[in-house]
Write an enzyme that holds these catalytic residues in place. Structure first.
Site, short mmCIF file in Angstrom:
data_model
loop_
_atom_site.label_atom_id
_atom_site.label_comp_id
_atom_site.label_asym_id
_atom_site.label_seq_id
_atom_site.Cartn_x
_atom_site.Cartn_y
_atom_site.Cartn_z
N ARG A 102 16.32 -32.51 -18.02
CA ARG A 102 16.59 -31.12 -18.40
C ARG A 102 16.94 -30.92 -19.87
O ARG A 102 16.56 -29.92 -20.48
CB ARG A 102 17.74 -30.56 -17.55
CG ARG A 102 17.35 -30.31 -16.11
CD ARG A 102 18.52 -29.76 -15.35
NE ARG A 102 18.25 -29.74 -13.92
CZ ARG A 102 19.20 -29.88 -12.99
NH1 ARG A 102 20.46 -30.01 -13.36
NH2 ARG A 102 18.88 -29.85 -11.72
N HIS A 153 25.16 -20.39 -2.97
CA HIS A 153 26.22 -20.58 -3.97
C HIS A 153 26.72 -19.20 -4.42
O HIS A 153 25.92 -18.28 -4.64
CB HIS A 153 25.68 -21.28 -5.22
CG HIS A 153 25.38 -22.74 -5.04
ND1 HIS A 153 25.62 -23.45 -3.90
CD2 HIS A 153 24.85 -23.63 -5.94
CE1 HIS A 153 25.26 -24.72 -4.08
NE2 HIS A 153 24.79 -24.85 -5.30
N ARG A 182 12.15 -45.90 3.48
CA ARG A 182 12.78 -45.63 4.78
C ARG A 182 12.00 -44.58 5.57
O ARG A 182 11.98 -44.61 6.80
CB ARG A 182 14.21 -45.07 4.59
CG ARG A 182 15.19 -45.98 3.96
CD ARG A 182 16.54 -45.26 3.81
NE ARG A 182 16.53 -44.19 2.81
CZ ARG A 182 16.73 -44.37 1.52
NH1 ARG A 182 16.97 -45.56 1.05
NH2 ARG A 182 16.70 -43.36 0.66
N LYS A 216 26.63 -29.28 -17.13
CA LYS A 216 25.23 -28.86 -16.97
C LYS A 216 25.14 -27.34 -17.18
O LYS A 216 24.24 -26.84 -17.84
CB LYS A 216 24.72 -29.18 -15.56
CG LYS A 216 24.38 -30.63 -15.29
CD LYS A 216 23.98 -30.77 -13.81
CE LYS A 216 24.36 -32.11 -13.25
NZ LYS A 216 24.29 -32.17 -11.78
N CYS A 250 21.04 -25.60 -9.87
CA CYS A 250 21.06 -24.43 -8.98
C CYS A 250 22.04 -23.34 -9.45
O CYS A 250 21.72 -22.16 -9.46
CB CYS A 250 21.39 -24.86 -7.56
SG CYS A 250 22.69 -26.11 -7.46
N GLY A 256 23.66 -28.17 -1.49
CA GLY A 256 23.34 -28.62 -2.85
C GLY A 256 23.47 -30.13 -3.00
O GLY A 256 22.87 -30.73 -3.90
N VAL A 273 15.81 -30.09 -0.35
CA VAL A 273 15.02 -29.28 -1.29
C VAL A 273 13.53 -29.53 -1.10
O VAL A 273 12.73 -28.59 -1.09
CB VAL A 273 15.45 -29.57 -2.75
CG1 VAL A 273 14.50 -28.89 -3.74
CG2 VAL A 273 16.88 -29.08 -2.98
#
Ligand code: A2P
Length: 340
Positions: free
Chosen positions: A102, A246, A42, A217, A133, A164, A17
């Site tokens: 959220r 999706h 990293r 969610k 999403c 995702g 993303v």
């Protein structure tokens, strides 16, 4: 677009993303003064591309946000929980793609086509949440139907792409597919079962009520974004061996009588929606068409013949773009235009 320019940070810049967030800032010509790319230790020292140049990736720390106006986060829930408050304390507005903030009542949860006014609440915590999403594409398609016909209940089943889950899952599907067709042993790392040539009725952790977090969610976020706690929502979320895009089978029951023709007319004018619905020529939304663009595609619009006021829809969108990065950059555009 505003004349002002902004120093922008992307936290999770090396991820699926985060990478797309940088592409979206570039494509949509967001007025970026400077871009800071952040990831885990990293990745410090790696480089990401922006506008034909390379930007050095730095380790995300509590001090990363000094002098930054806006930060787009997509580095996982625990990273957002820990670092978003530090960013906000330094006066940086966070647009967070994780599920960490959220459902916080002081954090707006925004889909620009649906509730752009909610952005104004960013002042409460300095954080704006980007929805899940699957929720984003569903509310883009359903909000116009809700406003016109009053949605009583939503029954949704999803068919979600591996992107995702992140870059590792994209590689896992690729590697398993390659190994299967070469009759080699396959390796599992990201998912508990093989994802190649399979479907997993399991996205995110299972909860005590038997649903997964992903399913819940969709229930809670849909009500928050549509600003209607009375809507019944029940979801089943499935991971499928698709890389990008999706798909959702959605059944909606409304207060008012509803016909497929009316739905097509309403959605034909809806922001962000493209109706793709002509069974006579085999035209319907598919992930291969949704991937790489920002429309929420809606088709297979038909009456639910089992109830007086019901409709069935098939809704497809690019989960990394409209389902995550594009939505976040659209929120940044509203902030830049109206509030900063
Ligand atoms: P890194 O590449 O250094 O691990 P994806 O969703 O594709 O898996 O990407 C997740 C993104 O979040 C990556 O950019 C990843 O960086 C970043 N990330 C994961 N954990 C942390 C962390 N603890 N601190 C900062 N960035 C993190």
């Amino acid at each position: 677009m505003t004349e002002k320019t902004f120093s922008v940070a992307v936290a999770g810049a090396t991820g699926a993303v985060g990478d797309q967030m940088i592409r979206c800032l570039e494509e949509r010509q967001f007025p970026v003064k400077s871009l800071k790319a952040l990831a885990s230790k990293r990745s410090a020292g790696k480089r990401v591309r922006y506008k034909g140049e390379t930007v050095l990736v730095e380790e995300l720390t509590e001090d990363s946000f000094k002098g930054i106006d806006l930060a787009l986060f997509s580095a996982g829930g625990s990273t957002s929980t820990r670092f978003a408050p530090h960013a906000a304390k330094d006066g940086c507005i966070v647009i967070d793609n994780s599920s960490a903030w959220r459902m916080d009542p002081e954090v707006p949860l925004v889909v620009p086509e649906v509730n752009p006014h909610a952005v104004s609440d960013y002042t409460r915590k300095g954080i704006i949440a980007n929805p899940n999403c699957s929720t984003i594409q569903m509310v883009v398609a359903l909000n116009p139907i809700h406003r016109r016909f009053g949605i009583k209940r939503i029954v949704v089943s999803t068919y979600q792409a591996v992107s995702g889950t992140g870059k590792k899952a994209i590689h896992e599907l690729f590697d398993q597919t390659r190994d299967m067709i070469n009759f080699l042993d396959i390796k599992k790392d990201v998912y508990p079962h093989r994802i190649a040539f399979n479907c997993l009725p399991h996205i995110d952790a299972f909860l005590k009520n038997g649903y997964t977090k992903e399913e819940m969610k969709m229930v809670h976020e849909t009500r928050k974004i549509l600003e209607d706690t009375d809507i019944g929502v029940t979801a089943t979320t499935i991971r499928v061996p698709v890389f990008f895009g999706h798909s959702e089978s959605i059944n909606v029951e409304t207060d008012k009588p509803i016909t497929p023709e009316e739905v097509k007319a309403v959605l034909g004018k809806a922001p962000g929606v493209k109706v793709v619905d002509d069974p006579s020529t085999n035209r319907y939304p598919m992930p291969i068409d949704a991937a790489g663009q920002d429309w929420t595609l809606v088709g297979r619009i038909r009456k639910d013949e089992s109830i007086p006021n019901g409709i069935n829809l098939w809704v497809v969108a690019d989960n990394i773009r409209k389902g995550a990065a594009t939505n976040a950059v659209q929120i940044a555009e509203i902030l830049a235009e109206k509030y900063l």
